[in-house]
Scaffold this motif. Structure first.
Motif, PDB file in Angstrom:
ATOM      1  N   PRO B 232       5.582  -5.212   5.313  1.00  0.00           N
ATOM      2  CA  PRO B 232       4.826  -4.731   4.159  1.00  0.00           C
ATOM      3  C   PRO B 232       3.735  -3.751   4.594  1.00  0.00           C
ATOM      4  CG  PRO B 232       4.498  -7.092   4.543  1.00  0.00           C
ATOM      5  CD  PRO B 232       5.561  -6.647   5.472  1.00  0.00           C
ATOM      6  N   ALA B 233       3.382  -2.845   3.688  1.00  0.00           N
ATOM      7  CA  ALA B 233       2.385  -1.828   3.992  1.00  0.00           C
ATOM      8  C   ALA B 233       1.120  -2.483   4.514  1.00  0.00           C
ATOM      9  CB  ALA B 233       2.089  -1.017   2.750  1.00  0.00           C
ATOM     10  N   GLU B 235       0.567  -4.003   7.247  1.00  0.00           N
ATOM     11  CA  GLU B 235       0.777  -4.970   8.323  1.00  0.00           C
ATOM     12  C   GLU B 235       0.614  -4.263   9.669  1.00  0.00           C
ATOM     13  OE1 GLU B 235       4.012  -7.768   7.601  1.00  0.00           O
ATOM     14  OE2 GLU B 235       4.449  -7.729   9.738  1.00  0.00           O
ATOM     15  N   PRO B 236      -0.005  -4.902  10.631  1.00  0.00           N
ATOM     16  CA  PRO B 236      -0.275  -4.212  11.887  1.00  0.00           C
ATOM     17  C   PRO B 236       1.004  -3.878  12.642  1.00  0.00           C
ATOM     18  CG  PRO B 236      -0.840  -6.543  12.099  1.00  0.00           C
ATOM     19  CD  PRO B 236      -0.502  -6.302  10.652  1.00  0.00           C
TER      20      PRO B 236
END
Lengths: 236, 236
Positions: B232-233, B235-236
């Motif tokens: 997901p956007a 997320e590292p």
């Protein structure tokens, strides 16, 4: 052959050729819209491109259907056979161009979920170059211009150069800021898809050359593979 | 048709079919060798696979040539026409399987310039699964077994699942240790190439089904696209 049969036959060949041109137009818009979607971060347009792909698949089936019918009923040979075969093969390539455009659009939807990455210009210029190639090869087909086809064919290396530069650029971004790894991985595939559309333009150029001259272009032109584009081992 | 002509015709159809089976065998080894090369970090084997691709391309041209000749001289219809068309189309798919195997091998050469990455098992199990699919669909072709073809066709989702897991795994590696970004980027494409070989198995399965039953498998089976596999956007 009675005259009306000859006329019907040449009309069928022309109709096949028009169908290829029509399909080319649809594939061309799908590709340029997929590029616009990724560059402008336009998820709605991306969705539209995905939805439109069915039309391209239909066109390919229609071309194949016509080609098979022509071969079965008309027994074309020499130039006529080349017309049927090249239309059939170009249809296969255009169908894949459509698939690749759809794939770019699908990835755009995912990329747009992340923060923007400043790679727009590189993607845009690579995409523009590939679009010009696609348009040029479709024009070469419509005007039966073997010389123009050879022009497209010999420019494929330029797309590869764009791709290799972009590959390196994306890797650098990922290394500098690991938070960009997710979207950059998808952009790697977007770049690859554009490069593959370039390959299909080359295939189509080969078909145009074969159609017009009856001769094959040499297949194994030297090609810079992207696999040489990795930074040397050990480089951070 | 005089009896000897009928005999020659059916022999030509059989020869076409054997040529497809032979080509299938070459493509199968190319793929399994490319996997062995990546898993065992065997650069010499990778080079061999690249060099062997020409044989696969030749086989495809031979099949196309025979198919065209059969269509031009024998005017096949019904079951015979399906034999010619499916051989032709399967030849196109196998040629791409060969290309993808060559591409895996090319990337292997680059990957081997970096330190090893502990992803061998995931690549190996995904590759093994795809190899089994390829073997199964070629067997289904040889034995004209529509049911077996449907089996292959419906297992494609499993390859997609493998691919999605591997995609995520590779991204995690890259995020944890940016020095792996270079080789992992190439492994992303290796994984994608395996997944695409799976897609070609599905296409071949569709052709076998069409050959045996005269009916098309429904094209738009639900497919999990890898494009949903991004973390997901943010997320590292």
């Amino acid at each position: 052959m009675p005259e009306h049969t000859v006329k019907a036959y040449s009309e069928e060949l022309e109709a096949l050729s028009s169908e290829v041109a029509r399909m080319g137009g649809i594939a061309e818009s799908a590709f340029s819209d997929s590029l616009a979607a990724v560059v402008r971060r336009d998820t709605r347009l991306a969705r539209e491109v995905v939805a439109r792909d069915e039309k391209i698949d239909e066109a390919q089936r229609e071309i194949e259907h016509r080609a098979i019918r022509l071969m079965a009923l008309r027994h074309p040979y020499a130039n006529d056979l080349r017309q049927v075969l090249s239309a059939w093969r170009i249809g296969i390539d255009l169908e894949r161009v459509g698939d690749l455009a759809k794939n770019i659009a699908k990835r755009t939807k995912v990329i747009n979920e992340f923060d923007p990455i400043d790679l727009t210009q590189s993607i845009e210029s690579m995409g523009k170059f590939a679009s010009i190639q696609l348009k040029a090869v479709l024009d070469a087909y419509s005007s039966r211009d073997a010389k123009a086809a050879v022009g497209v064919w010999s420019h494929d290396e330029d797309i590869d150069r764009h791709y290799n530069a972009l590959f390196r650029e994306l890797l650098t971004y990922m290394m500098e800021d690991p938070r960009t790894i997710g979207p950059c991985a998808h952009l790697l595939f977007v770049a690859k898809n554009i490069e593959r559309i370039g390959d299909h333009c080359t295939n189509i150029a080969e078909q145009v050359h074969y159609l017009v001259t009856g001769e094959e272009l040499i297949r194994d032109r030297p090609k810079r593979g992207d696999v040489a584009a990795a930074p040397p081992a050990g480089e951070p």
